[in-house]
Design a protein around this motif. Structure first.
Motif, short mmCIF file in Angstrom:
data_model
loop_
_atom_site.label_atom_id
_atom_site.label_comp_id
_atom_site.label_asym_id
_atom_site.label_seq_id
_atom_site.Cartn_x
_atom_site.Cartn_y
_atom_site.Cartn_z
N ARG A 63 -2.58 6.09 -9.63
CA ARG A 63 -3.76 5.89 -8.80
C ARG A 63 -4.73 7.06 -8.92
O ARG A 63 -5.95 6.86 -9.03
N PHE B 251 -5.91 -2.61 -12.58
CA PHE B 251 -6.76 -1.45 -12.43
C PHE B 251 -7.97 -1.58 -13.35
O PHE B 251 -7.92 -2.30 -14.36
N THR B 252 -9.05 -0.92 -12.97
CA THR B 252 -10.28 -0.96 -13.75
C THR B 252 -10.66 0.44 -14.20
O THR B 252 -10.27 1.44 -13.58
N GLY C 167 -12.28 4.27 -11.66
CA GLY C 167 -11.88 2.89 -11.43
C GLY C 167 -11.11 2.71 -10.14
O GLY C 167 -11.03 3.60 -9.30
N LYS C 168 -10.52 1.53 -9.97
CA LYS C 168 -9.71 1.21 -8.81
C LYS C 168 -8.40 0.58 -9.27
O LYS C 168 -8.32 0.02 -10.35
N ILE C 169 -7.37 0.67 -8.41
CA ILE C 169 -6.06 0.08 -8.71
C ILE C 169 -5.58 -0.68 -7.49
O ILE C 169 -5.79 -0.25 -6.35
N TRP C 170 -4.98 -1.86 -7.72
CA TRP C 170 -4.44 -2.64 -6.61
C TRP C 170 -3.29 -3.51 -7.12
O TRP C 170 -3.01 -3.56 -8.32
N VAL D 83 -6.51 6.75 -12.28
CA VAL D 83 -7.47 5.64 -12.27
C VAL D 83 -8.74 6.06 -11.52
O VAL D 83 -9.87 5.85 -12.00
N GLU D 84 -8.58 6.64 -10.35
CA GLU D 84 -9.74 7.08 -9.58
C GLU D 84 -10.49 8.20 -10.28
O GLU D 84 -11.72 8.28 -10.20
N GLU E 27 0.84 -1.20 0.00
CA GLU E 27 0.00 0.00 0.00
C GLU E 27 0.87 1.25 0.00
O GLU E 27 0.51 2.28 -0.57
#
Length: 638
Positions: free
Chosen positions: A601, A625-626, A609-612, A604-605, A573
């Motif tokens: 990040r 990421f989406t 979307g999200k990133i991990w 993406v946001e 993180e």
């Protein structure tokens, strides 16, 4: 009878609304407080106490002057009170000091609260904390100032011009050396002050810059008083004000030209003399390069002079310990300008060791050592008598050599990009540098500069994101087309930098037609570039795989997987935070600003979307990421 629906009274509605508003103010991310008409606190929310460390009891009956610093004058506060007492809203910024003595900045809006008859009864203040934004802005201003100082105070002439020779920027040295004012210089074109030895010369240089990205050439500048200035110019394509331009750095080589002519005459006499001696005559640069070797070297070593001229002096030596000794000697000569003798072994063409004795003398011009003059003779017989003594000295020298190597390595490891810029700029002042050396130094300076500019660009992007200046702009784009361009951008670069040990793989899971979506293609591309670039940096051998597919019908899922060093779970993180990497050793080994993943990040946001990440130490990492899968343009998007 039918049961009548329960009526909701106006009192109940008003009470619910009042409770909701009270919660909104109390839980606001900004400081909110209310004062009476004299500015004395009557209410503060939780954020007020969190930021200032004062409770309501502590500030009750006091005014906001408890936060006052000395950066505002009485006129400022007079204007503030006149504005709000006239019933108008006041907006501005404050530099404050909290209860613990810490400084913080805020952007404040003060609104007069009026009774039903229009009388001002209280004041409402809302403060947004902008301390971080202020620090970033100050850092950017200082960085720009530093770069401008380098430009303005360089001893070399520096100009930035377009591909047609029109001036875009000139430094003080250019104006001073050519005798023009700044305004006059900005009206010039290259043809106005460059001697036209060949009508097509300017076009040829521009063509070379376009094809190769740089050009190094010598020219003659015409001064305003019509005198001549011999100049060596290094030109390179750069980005300037969001356009391609040419940076040209010019160095006055008038004295060097005079010296070269003098040296040419001296060189002819020198060769006649050295070729008649029985001993070997050698010239060695202060960096250890063999500049000249007389024909007698063939009798001593079996080498023709042409076989070793231009190569490192270290290649000619037989023993490692003597390499260090020789370079230590050259360093001493360059500073002390002393003469003397020393002995070492060379290895002849058949691999046989030969002991030689050398007399060395520095060649000095205008107080500066240009190179070292060596006279070498076979010392086999004398060396036999000293073997025992030399063996005893080896152990003592080894300790000194190890210490010197350690210090040299440490010195190299702690250098920063700015040290690179300053250090290699200083080296470029040497008059006897070869073109290939200059090119190498310029590349190092440019790479260091790129590193600094990359850091500044990342900080600017983060600042824009924080300030809300960057918004998504949806356009229709092909995901597969975007990915193909990313592959072309990275494929050869990754392969070359890894020596062919790392391979980029792209998997297309979206069929033609279903890969067309509405999104911000520029930000999507930047996210992929950041993730693939990050993977390439930490993957010296193996594969980097880019995948794309549908995800729960409403989203597209992207992943960048590598076989690199991996990331421990406790840091997975942390890496998305700004200016953060796993540890300092990673920073030294791999470099980087520590902002790429933070920017990714944020983008993406921003796209919805999200990133991990999923990662295993020493096995590799996989970033996911989406983004929303939109087949129609959003009505609220520009």
């Amino acid at each position: 009878m039918k049961k009548q629906p329960k009526k909701i009274s106006n009192f109940s509605v008003n009470e619910d609304f009042s409770n909701t508003m009270s919660l909104a103010v109390e839980q606001s991310a900004n400081i909110v407080f209310i004062t009476d008409i004299d500015g004395k606190f009557e209410y503060v929310n939780k954020k007020f106490t969190e930021i200032t460390a004062y409770s309501l009891n502590e500030v009750s009956g006091k005014t906001p002057r408890i936060f006052k610093t000395k950066d505002k004058n009485n006129k400022f506060y007079k204007n503030l009170w006149e504005t709000i007492k006239s019933g108008k809203v006041w907006r501005g910024e404050f530099k404050n000091i909290d209860k613990l003595g810490n400084i913080f900045w805020d952007s404040t809006t003060i609104t007069p609260l009026k009774s039903n008859n229009g009388e001002i009864i209280k004041f409402l203040a809302v403060k947004e904390i902008i301390t971080k934004k202020k620090k970033i802005t100050k850092s950017l201003i200082q960085s720009e100032k530093n770069l401008k100082n380098i430009f303005d105070f360089s001893n070399d002439t520096i100009i930035i011009h377009d591909f047609f020779g029109k001036m875009l920027a000139v430094n003080n040295s250019f104006c001073k050396r050519l005798g023009y004012t700044y305004d006059e210089a900005m009206e010039l074109k290259l043809e106005d002050f460059d001697v036209k030895e060949n009508p097509d010369r300017f076009k040829k240089i521009m063509r070379e810059i376009r094809e190769h990205g740089y050009s190094i050439f010598e020219t003659i500048y015409i001064l305003k008083n019509r005198e001549f200035l011999f100049t060596e110019v290094i030109s390179k394509v750069i980005d300037f004000n969001e356009k391609k331009a040419i940076l040209s750095i010019g160095r006055d080589i008038t004295e060097r030209k005079k010296f070269e002519k003098k040296l040419e005459r001296s060189e002819r006499k020198y060769r006649v003399l050295t070729e008649t001696l029985n001993d070997v005559v050698i010239r060695v640069s202060l960096t250890g390069e063999l500049l000249y070797v007389s024909p007698q070297i063939k009798k001593l070593s079996g080498y023709e002079p042409e076989e070793i001229t231009g190569k490192p002096f270290a290649n000619f030596l037989s023993r490692k310990s003597e390499i260090t000794m020789a370079f230590k000697l050259f360093s001493e000569v360059s500073h002390k300008k002393n003469s003397g003798t020393f002995e070492f072994f060379i290895r002849d063409k058949k691999g046989k060791e030969i002991p030689v004795e050398n007399s060395y003398t520095p060649v000095i011009e205008n107080g500066k050592v240009l190179y070292v003059h060596l006279v070498m003779r076979n010392n086999t017989e004398k060396r036999r008598n000293k073997e025992a003594l030399l063996k005893a000295k080896k152990d003592a020298e080894a300790g000194a050599n190890m210490q010197a190597a350690f210090l040299a390595n440490m010195s190299h490891e702690i250098r920063t990009p700015m040290n690179g810029i300053l250090g290699f700029t200083q080296l470029l002042k040497q008059n006897n540098l070869k073109n290939e050396d200059k090119l190498e130094f310029i590349d190092i300076i440019l790479e260091s500069g790129k590193h600094l500019l990359s850091l500044i660009d990342d900080i600017i992007n983060i600042s824009k994101i924080d300030a809300g200046f960057i918004k998504p702009h949806e356009t229709k784009c092909s995901i597969n087309y975007c990915i193909r361009n990313i592959f072309k951008f990275f494929n050869n670069n990754i392969s070359e930098k890894s020596g062919g040990k790392t391979k980029l793989i792209v998997n297309y899971a979206l069929a033609a037609g279903e890969d067309s979506v509405y999104t911000d293609e520029t930000k999507l591309r930047q996210i992929l570039i950041n993730l693939i670039g990050n993977a390439a940096k930490f993957t010296k051998k193996g594969t980097i795989t880019l995948n794309s597919s549908k995800y729960n019908d409403d989203f597209l899922l992207f992943s960048v997987e590598d076989t690199g060093i991996g990331i421990p779970l406790k840091y997975q993180e942390l890496i998305f935070e700004r200016f953060r990497q796993i540890d300092e050793s990673t920073t030294r080994k791999h470099g980087g600003t520590g902002l790429g993943l933070a920017i990714s990040r944020a983008y993406v946001e921003m796209l919805g979307g999200k990133i991990w990440i999923e990662s295993s130490l020493k096995k590799g990492s996989k970033f996911y990421f989406t983004i929303p899968y939109k087949t129609q343009k959003s009505s609220s998007t520009n």
